[in-house]
Design a protein around this motif. Structure first.
Motif: not given
Length: 350
Positions: A102-129
């Motif tokens: 079963y493929e959700t609509f999110l899979h259509r944006y797989n590359f964008e979501l992974i890179r967006g998640g990477f940007a958030f996780a290794n930017g704003a989130l990590a620097l909150a420490v």
């Protein structure tokens, strides 16, 4: 004069050590948790996403229940939490796709979501420490939950992007077609093929400004920014005030010498949009910097090590300056005070 452990009698010491026992068990569990995290992300990075999900099932409900008692549950609507929710949803959606087809609509944006998640996780989130002083305090579940929220997504994307230093082919061979971090998961190993490539990678998996700045900014606005502003700062504003519900916005504007010093210089009606603008600029700027980490295994690895080291140091400072200097003394004084009152009551009864 302050009461010390030497001032307690045998029964009082026994009661004190029983109370310390909870901390001691918590400390042991916390050390095991930390060790498991390090071993998994470095030695078995292909399975780190499972540990990330398992911790989410423990920390997030626990945090909600504890925050609700303090009227802080709306803190969990903040972007840092939201990004963690998205990382959990993304992993679950990918697992459902490869196991059921079963493929959700999110899979259509797989590359964008992974890179967006990477940007958030290794930017704003990590620097909150370093920004909010998140700390690894092994016996304290609240502090460990905060560290999880702000560092585990970054470790997750480090494991997926680099295969823990073993290459993206390790992720692909273990979970075929599940994460698709790179257009060609086998070619992604080239980023670790030489010292030069580890310092700066150029190839089909290279990150671009569009992927790490424009797409994440659009995602921030559509998925979190606009809904948060309309719901928390507009529609539910009176409800939250009436019921004394705290949020990161209220904590920010109350901190006039810290994170709220620029916002509170504006006229008060402009505080909410000022808060959202400040939040957006911080996320946007740090996301811009994350492109460097996507293209450099060495820089990304050093960055994550420094963030974890900062959390450890914050925890060490807290243990000596707060736990050892205040909490332990408070426990000792409490035991002595309770015992004195008990003796007084017994004396009156006899």
């Amino acid at each position: 004069m302050a009461v010390t452990i030497e001032d307690l009698d045998k029964d009082q010491r026994k009661r004190l050590y029983e109370e310390f026992g909870v901390w001691e068990i918590g400390h042991t569990v916390g050390v095991l948790n930390y060790t498991l995290t390090v071993v998994t992300v470095v030695r078995f990075p292909q399975y780190f996403w499972l540990l990330h999900l398992l911790k989410a099932l423990v920390y997030l409900p626990w945090r909600f229940l504890r925050f609700r008692k303090k009227n802080w549950e709306w803190l969990m609507a903040d972007f840092c939490y939201f990004n963690t929710y998205l990382s959990v949803i993304g992993c679950l959606a990918a697992l459902i796709r490869i196991t059921t087809g079963y493929e959700t609509f999110l899979h259509r944006y797989n590359f964008e979501l992974i890179r967006g998640g990477f940007a958030f996780a290794n930017g704003a989130l990590a620097l909150a420490v370093p920004l909010f002083g998140n700390k690894i305090v092994f016996h304290d579940v609240d502090n460990l939950a905060s560290v999880y929220i702000h560092t585990s997504p970054g470790l997750l994307f480090w494991a997926l992007r680099w295969g823990g230093g073993h290459g993206t082919s390790l992720i692909e061979s273990t979970w075929p077609n599940m994460f698709e971090v790179c257009p060609n998961m086998l070619e992604g190993d080239a980023a670790l093929s030489s010292l030069r490539n580890m310092l700066w990678y150029t190839g089909s998996c290279e990150g671009t400004l569009m992927q790490f700045v424009v797409y994440p900014a659009m995602c921030w606005l559509i998925v979190w920014g606009i809904p948060y502003y309309l719901v928390v700062l507009c529609l539910l504003k009176d409800y939250l005030v009436r019921n004394n519900k705290e949020s990161l916005y209220t904590f920010t504007v109350e901190d006039k010498e810290g994170t709220g010093r620029f916002i509170t210089k504006l006229p008060e009606p402009l505080w909410p949009p000022g808060y959202m603008l400040q939040h957006f600029m911080f996320t946007f700027t740090t996301g811009f910097c994350s492109i460097i980490m996507w293209n450099s295994f060495i820089i990304h690895s050093l960055f994550m090590c420094l963030i974890i080291l900062q959390a450890l140091h914050n925890g060490s400072t807290f243990m000596f300056r707060v736990v050892a200097a205040r909490h332990v003394q408070d426990k000792v004084s409490s035991i002595a005070s309770k015992s004195d009152k008990t003796y007084e009551l017994l004396g009156k009864d006899t």
